[in-house]
Design an enzyme around this catalytic site. Structure first.
Site, PDB file in Angstrom:
ATOM      1  N   GLU A 168     -18.078 -37.481  -2.347  1.00 38.24           N
ATOM      2  CA  GLU A 168     -16.710 -37.845  -1.975  1.00 38.24           C
ATOM      3  C   GLU A 168     -15.803 -36.622  -1.973  1.00 38.24           C
ATOM      4  OE1 GLU A 168     -16.989 -38.837  -6.480  1.00 38.24           O
ATOM      5  OE2 GLU A 168     -18.300 -38.909  -4.732  1.00 38.24           O
ATOM      6  N   HIS A 218     -20.597 -50.253  -1.298  1.00 34.29           N
ATOM      7  CA  HIS A 218     -20.841 -48.964  -0.654  1.00 34.29           C
ATOM      8  C   HIS A 218     -20.438 -48.959   0.815  1.00 34.29           C
ATOM      9  CE1 HIS A 218     -22.846 -47.046  -4.038  1.00 34.29           C
ATOM     10  NE2 HIS A 218     -23.523 -48.171  -4.236  1.00 34.29           N
TER      11      HIS A 218
END
Length: 339
Positions: free
Chosen positions: A257, A226
């Site tokens: 995203e 991450h």
């Protein structure tokens, strides 16, 4: 936190959340679910980093740890700030009310003294006049002091209220900015879009929207972690923030995203060119190992571009841009589709 993941993406996250929850001691509560959801979705970098650090020393997380992570990284700071400012406003108003009530009581007493003096003057009562005059003069002095005190309290509160108003405005602005990328978040984008559509109702100028999504982002997180995923998101945020169209337009991190760009008074052709330019800059971006400067990975984005129709509201405008983005994904990604 506003969750904007698609049904398919949220189902994928759910499976990951259940796996995480099953490995730890904390009960299956909404708080525990929220922590693991934001962790698995990769939408809260501060939480992810804190949770990863915690796991190094505490392999099995309990209820107290989950509550602490929730309070520190999920409860929105803007809510806390708004509540604090609201309490301070209430305190100021209470002080004003107290001062005004005290001045009102003083005025009532002063009025009674003047009425008594007036009666003594009308009666030409020489015995009462000296005492009445003395009390009236004393009351005048007290009334003057009370009024001056109220005026000072009002002035102090005015300055304090102005300070609180400025702080509240900053809190509102902060609530519309994505902490990871420093561009607008979903709330900020929606607010800007509504304002634009209301201000331009009936105008002839075209408005366009670009929706962008990082290709294969789950694979990036799964392969590199991450932290690298956050650096990719930050890099794209910086590209959007520094793009030629970013100045007066709405540039936002729309979801985990996914990004959105609002281009007022822009023809579809120019909006498509802007999307292509962003796509090229993202493709040229390199994520490097900070120790060795070796390139770790590069990414691409898919984009959908659309123009506002006269019968569109905010929802239909966004939906068409999102549908164009989905067509880019279906056609093989790393491309721009207009609708």
């Amino acid at each position: 936190m506003l969750y904007t993941e698609s049904r398919e993406r949220s189902a994928e996250i759910l499976r990951s959340v259940l796996t995480h929850m099953g490995r730890h001691d904390a009960i299956f509560s909404p708080i525990t679910y929220a922590v693991w959801y934001e962790y698995a979705a990769g939408i809260n970098s501060g939480l992810n980093q804190a949770l990863d650090r915690t796991l190094q020393s505490q392999p099995r997380l309990d209820d107290n740890t989950m509550r602490s992570l929730y309070q520190d990284h999920i409860v929105r700071s803007s809510d806390v700030t708004t509540k604090r400012l609201s309490n301070e406003f209430a305190r100021l108003m209470a002080n004003m009310a107290t001062s005004a009530a005290q001045t009102g009581d003083q005025a009532q007493s002063y009025g009674a003294q003047l009425e008594s003096l007036l009666q003594a003057l009308r009666a030409n009562d020489g015995n009462r006049l000296p005492d009445e005059l003395t009390q009236a003069l004393s009351g005048t002095s007290e009334m003057k002091g009370s009024a001056a005190s109220l005026q000072q309290q009002v002035q102090l509160n005015q300055h304090e209220i102005q300070r609180l108003q400025s702080e509240l405005e900053r809190a509102r602005e902060d609530a519309m900015v994505d902490g990871l990328t420093s561009i607008l978040n979903r709330r900020g984008f929606d607010h800007r879009l509504r304002s634009l559509l209301q201000a331009s109702a009936g105008s002839d100028g075209p408005h366009c929207m670009i929706m962008l999504d990082i290709d294969h982002f789950k694979k990036v997180n799964d392969t590199y972690g991450h932290i690298i995923g956050d650096r990719v998101i930050q890099g794209i945020g910086e590209i959007l923030r520094n793009s030629s169209f970013a100045g007066a337009q709405a540039v936002a991190r729309y979801g985990g995203e996914e990004f959105a760009v609002l281009l007022p008074q822009t023809p579809l052709e120019k909006a498509a060119q802007a999307a292509q330019a962003v796509s090229a800059r993202v493709k040229a971006m390199r994520i490097r190992n900070r120790n060795t400067q070796e390139t770790v990975l590069s990414v691409t984005v898919s984009a959908g571009v659309t123009v506002h129709h006269s019968d569109d509201d905010a929802t239909s405008f966004i939906a068409r841009a999102d549908a164009a983005l989905y067509k880019s994904k279906q056609a093989g990604r790393d491309r721009v589709t207009c609708a």
